[in-house]
Design a protein around this motif. Structure first.
Motif, short mmCIF file in Angstrom:
data_model
loop_
_atom_site.label_atom_id
_atom_site.label_comp_id
_atom_site.label_asym_id
_atom_site.label_seq_id
_atom_site.Cartn_x
_atom_site.Cartn_y
_atom_site.Cartn_z
N UNK A 294 43.78 66.16 59.22
CA UNK A 294 44.30 64.86 58.78
C UNK A 294 43.90 63.79 59.79
N UNK A 295 44.31 64.14 61.01
CA UNK A 295 44.42 63.23 62.18
C UNK A 295 43.02 63.05 62.66
N UNK A 296 42.10 64.01 62.44
CA UNK A 296 40.55 63.77 62.80
C UNK A 296 39.97 62.93 61.79
N UNK A 297 40.29 63.08 60.50
CA UNK A 297 39.85 62.25 59.40
C UNK A 297 40.00 60.71 59.74
N UNK A 298 41.47 60.46 59.95
CA UNK A 298 41.81 59.26 60.13
C UNK A 298 41.19 58.62 61.42
N UNK A 299 40.89 59.22 62.45
CA UNK A 299 40.17 58.69 63.77
C UNK A 299 38.90 58.57 63.26
N UNK A 300 38.21 59.20 62.62
CA UNK A 300 36.90 58.90 62.34
C UNK A 300 36.78 57.62 61.36
N UNK A 301 37.70 57.31 60.74
CA UNK A 301 37.68 55.87 59.85
C UNK A 301 37.46 54.86 60.59
N UNK A 302 37.41 55.01 62.02
CA UNK A 302 37.64 53.51 62.79
C UNK A 302 36.34 53.53 63.29
N UNK B 211 49.39 57.32 47.45
CA UNK B 211 48.40 57.86 47.98
C UNK B 211 47.75 58.75 46.79
N UNK B 212 46.79 57.97 46.24
CA UNK B 212 45.95 58.41 45.13
C UNK B 212 44.64 58.26 45.10
N UNK B 213 43.97 57.49 46.37
CA UNK B 213 42.79 57.39 46.53
C UNK B 213 42.38 57.18 47.92
N UNK B 214 40.89 57.25 48.18
CA UNK B 214 40.85 57.08 49.35
C UNK B 214 41.08 55.75 50.32
N UNK B 215 40.93 54.75 49.19
CA UNK B 215 41.23 53.64 49.72
C UNK B 215 42.81 53.52 50.27
N UNK B 216 43.74 54.11 49.45
CA UNK B 216 45.23 54.08 49.63
C UNK B 216 45.33 54.98 51.11
N UNK B 217 44.57 55.95 51.27
CA UNK B 217 44.62 56.67 52.53
C UNK B 217 44.36 55.93 53.69
#
Length: 68
Positions: free
Chosen positions: A60-68, A21-27
């Protein structure tokens, strides 16, 4: 500390489960695992060594949900 290409945590020679987990793409790539382990199960960080709060987990959950 744990999920780096070269972890600094004394218990790991390599990232657990080879999840780095070193980059936005990894996340983004590992978002479902992060959501499950960090936000929902609260199993990560290991033993909550970084003292992550529920508010930080929700962010973190909010960020993940916003990626979709």
């Amino acid at each position: 500390m744990c999920h780096a290409k070269k972890p600094t945590h004394e218990s790991f020679q390599e990232a657990p489960k080879n999840v780095t987990l070193e980059s936005i793409n990894d996340l983004r790539r590992y978002a479902p695992l992060i959501m499950a382990q960090t936000v929902q199960n609260k199993a990560m960080p290991l033993g909550n060594q970084t003292v992550m709060t529920d508010a930080e987990r929700e962010k973190i959950g909010q960020w993940i949900r916003a990626q979709h």
